[in-house]
Write an enzyme that holds these catalytic residues in place. Structure first.
Site, mmCIF file in Angstrom:
data_model
loop_
_atom_site.group_PDB
_atom_site.id
_atom_site.type_symbol
_atom_site.label_atom_id
_atom_site.label_comp_id
_atom_site.label_asym_id
_atom_site.label_seq_id
_atom_site.Cartn_x
_atom_site.Cartn_y
_atom_site.Cartn_z
ATOM 1 N N TYR A 1 -16.146 -17.709 -11.318
ATOM 2 C CA TYR A 1 -15.152 -18.089 -10.299
ATOM 3 C C TYR A 1 -13.761 -18.238 -10.927
ATOM 4 C CZ TYR A 1 -13.237 -21.154 -6.589
ATOM 5 O OH TYR A 1 -12.482 -21.722 -5.599
ATOM 6 N N LYS B 1 -10.468 -16.178 -10.020
ATOM 7 C CA LYS B 1 -9.299 -16.884 -9.485
ATOM 8 C C LYS B 1 -8.080 -16.724 -10.388
ATOM 9 C CE LYS B 1 -10.677 -18.635 -5.581
ATOM 10 N NZ LYS B 1 -10.288 -17.902 -4.358
HETATM 11 N N1 LIG Z 1 -12.088 -26.182 -0.749
HETATM 12 C C1 LIG Z 1 -11.446 -26.301 -1.904
HETATM 13 O O1 LIG Z 1 -11.178 -27.414 -2.410
HETATM 14 C C2 LIG Z 1 -11.026 -25.081 -2.650
HETATM 15 C C3 LIG Z 1 -10.502 -25.245 -3.949
HETATM 16 C C4 LIG Z 1 -10.036 -24.140 -4.615
HETATM 17 C C5 LIG Z 1 -10.101 -22.894 -4.019
HETATM 18 N N2 LIG Z 1 -10.659 -22.752 -2.780
HETATM 19 C C6 LIG Z 1 -10.706 -21.420 -2.203
HETATM 20 O O2 LIG Z 1 -10.296 -21.456 -0.846
HETATM 21 C C7 LIG Z 1 -10.965 -20.403 -0.132
HETATM 22 C C8 LIG Z 1 -11.645 -20.960 1.118
HETATM 23 O O3 LIG Z 1 -12.682 -21.832 0.707
HETATM 24 P P1 LIG Z 1 -13.291 -22.988 1.629
HETATM 25 O O4 LIG Z 1 -13.339 -24.190 0.774
HETATM 26 O O5 LIG Z 1 -12.604 -23.039 2.932
HETATM 27 O O6 LIG Z 1 -14.801 -22.463 1.768
HETATM 28 P P2 LIG Z 1 -15.740 -22.196 3.060
HETATM 29 O O7 LIG Z 1 -17.089 -21.882 2.528
HETATM 30 O O8 LIG Z 1 -15.614 -23.315 4.024
HETATM 31 O O9 LIG Z 1 -15.086 -20.898 3.705
HETATM 32 C C9 LIG Z 1 -15.121 -19.638 3.081
HETATM 33 C C10 LIG Z 1 -15.403 -18.591 4.137
HETATM 34 O O10 LIG Z 1 -15.378 -17.279 3.506
HETATM 35 C C11 LIG Z 1 -16.363 -16.494 4.165
HETATM 36 N N3 LIG Z 1 -16.769 -15.333 3.374
HETATM 37 C C12 LIG Z 1 -17.550 -15.318 2.269
HETATM 38 N N4 LIG Z 1 -17.759 -14.063 1.862
HETATM 39 C C13 LIG Z 1 -17.088 -13.249 2.723
HETATM 40 C C14 LIG Z 1 -16.929 -11.843 2.819
HETATM 41 N N5 LIG Z 1 -17.522 -11.015 1.932
HETATM 42 N N6 LIG Z 1 -16.159 -11.340 3.818
HETATM 43 C C15 LIG Z 1 -15.565 -12.171 4.727
HETATM 44 N N7 LIG Z 1 -15.698 -13.515 4.675
HETATM 45 C C16 LIG Z 1 -16.453 -14.057 3.685
HETATM 46 C C17 LIG Z 1 -17.520 -17.469 4.377
HETATM 47 O O11 LIG Z 1 -18.433 -16.990 5.366
HETATM 48 C C18 LIG Z 1 -16.794 -18.744 4.758
HETATM 49 O O12 LIG Z 1 -16.697 -18.907 6.163
HETATM 50 C C19 LIG Z 1 -11.916 -19.743 -1.122
HETATM 51 O O13 LIG Z 1 -11.291 -18.608 -1.687
HETATM 52 C C20 LIG Z 1 -12.093 -20.812 -2.173
HETATM 53 O O14 LIG Z 1 -12.471 -20.286 -3.418
HETATM 54 C C21 LIG Z 1 -11.129 -23.818 -2.081
#
Ligand SMILES: NC(=O)c1ccc[n+]([C@@H]2O[C@H](COP(=O)([O-])OP(=O)(O)OC[C@H]3O[C@@H](n4cnc5c(N)ncnc54)[C@H](O)[C@@H]3O)[C@@H](O)[C@H]2O)c1
Length: 293
Positions: A161, A165
């Site tokens: 990851y 990233k």
């Molecule tokens: N939540 C955090 O604190 C956090 C921290 C750092 C980075 N991020 C990043 O933010 C982004 C959103 O994460 P989140 O926390 O909302 O997670 P989440 O799991 O709630 O949402 C992610 C969404 O991406 C969708 N997804 C996965 N694979 C896919 C594909 N191949 N095509 C289309 N959609 C797809 C999933 O179905 C899901 O609905 C991600 O890139 C994550 O790495 C989140």
């Protein structure tokens, strides 16, 4: 009234992507709500939520890891709304394991969804923006990508990851330079929010999650910054990485050279020179983004 702008948000069925889609719709964008799953799944519910609030949204079930499918995704925006102005590459998954335990599938799946899944949609959007700019249109586009504190600072158990990233942050700096001539900015967001992705790890570290913590980690804090990046008066802001931890916002700045020197011929002298350069250079920042001497 200015013409309505169109935004694609990937992974918009849940968590941060859902908050971005709702915020951009509230700011007047027509939104392509992209996620995996059935029509009546989470992304369909986000479309219904936007529509019931008087906004405009269309569902996309394209898989961001599929190059041809993401061409269709960009085509859906252009065919339905006559153009595409904003892309938020947000879709994500986690497959956390230490390096020694990580499987090939853990590696490939994470690289595919994050790194390739950012390239695919950004590539097709870039081709669209380039064609519009070459045709003489005043393009005012936004590419917003998603990195992570893990990719910027490193986190145990996330070599797949973090690599993806960190790659996305570097990708965005290049995209910012390449897209500027077409009138498109490219910025990267490192969010922290309570979502399906983070609920379990957070419980492991912090135990029961209090209401105060939930409010602090509400995805809407990050959505405010994403919506700000899409305002007409932020078109000059490009090539930046925004670390958004609830109400706390920081600008992450990248690698830079600290001391440099010419290699001495003698290996013992090289050893001394390298050790003194290392001693003069603070180590990499911790997960809070802070450097300690
Ligand atoms: N939540 C955090 O604190 C956090 C921290 C750092 C980075 N991020 C990043 O933010 C982004 C959103 O994460 P989140 O926390 O909302 O997670 P989440 O799991 O709630 O949402 C992610 C969404 O991406 C969708 N997804 C996965 N694979 C896919 C594909 N191949 N095509 C289309 N959609 C797809 C999933 O179905 C899901 O609905 C991600 O890139 C994550 O790495 C989140």
């Amino acid at each position: 009234m200015s013409p309505r702008r169109t935004a694609v948000v990937t992974g918009a069925g849940r968590g941060l992507g859902r908050a971005y889609a709702l915020a951009l719709a509230a700011a007047g964008h027509a939104v392509i709500v992209n996620d995996l799953g059935a029509d009546d799944g989470p992304a369909g519910a986000v479309v219904a939520e936007i529509e019931s609030a008087g906004g405009t949204a269309v569902l996309s079930r394209h898989d961001v890891t599929d190059f041809a499918a993401t061409r269709e995704l960009v085509g859906l925006a252009v065919d339905t709304f006559g153009g595409l102005d904003v892309v938020v590459a947000n879709a994500g998954i986690l497959r956390d394991r230490t390096l020694a335990s990580m499987t090939e599938a853990d590696w490939d799946d994470v690289i595919a969804v994050h790194l390739k899944g950012t390239f695919t949609v950004a590539h097709h959007a870039a081709a669209h923006w380039r064609a519009r700019a070459k045709a003489g249109a005043d393009v005012d586009g936004r590419l917003i990508t998603t990195t992570s504190a893990s990719g910027l600072f490193g986190n145990i158990g996330q070599s797949n990851y973090a690599a993806a990233k960190a790659g996305i942050a570097a990708f965005t700096l290049v995209a910012a330079q390449e897209l500027r001539p077409y009138g498109v900015s490219a910025n990267c967001v490192a969010p922290s929010a309570l979502t399906r992705l983070t609920e379990a790890p957070l419980r492991r570290y912090e135990g029961e999650i209090t209401d105060r913590r939930r409010a602090e980690l509400d995805p809407n804090w990050v959505a405010r910054v994403v919506a700000w990046l899409c305002r007409p008066d932020t078109r000059d802001i490009t090539g930046r990485v925004f670390d958004v931890r609830g109400p706390q916002v920081g600008i992450a700045s990248g690698w830079h050279l600290e001391p440099t020197f010419t290699q001495p011929d003698d290996l013992d002298e090289l050893d001394r020179a390298l050790r003194s350069a290392i001693a003069a250079t603070p180590p990499a920042a911790d997960m809070e983004g802070q450097r300690h001497d």
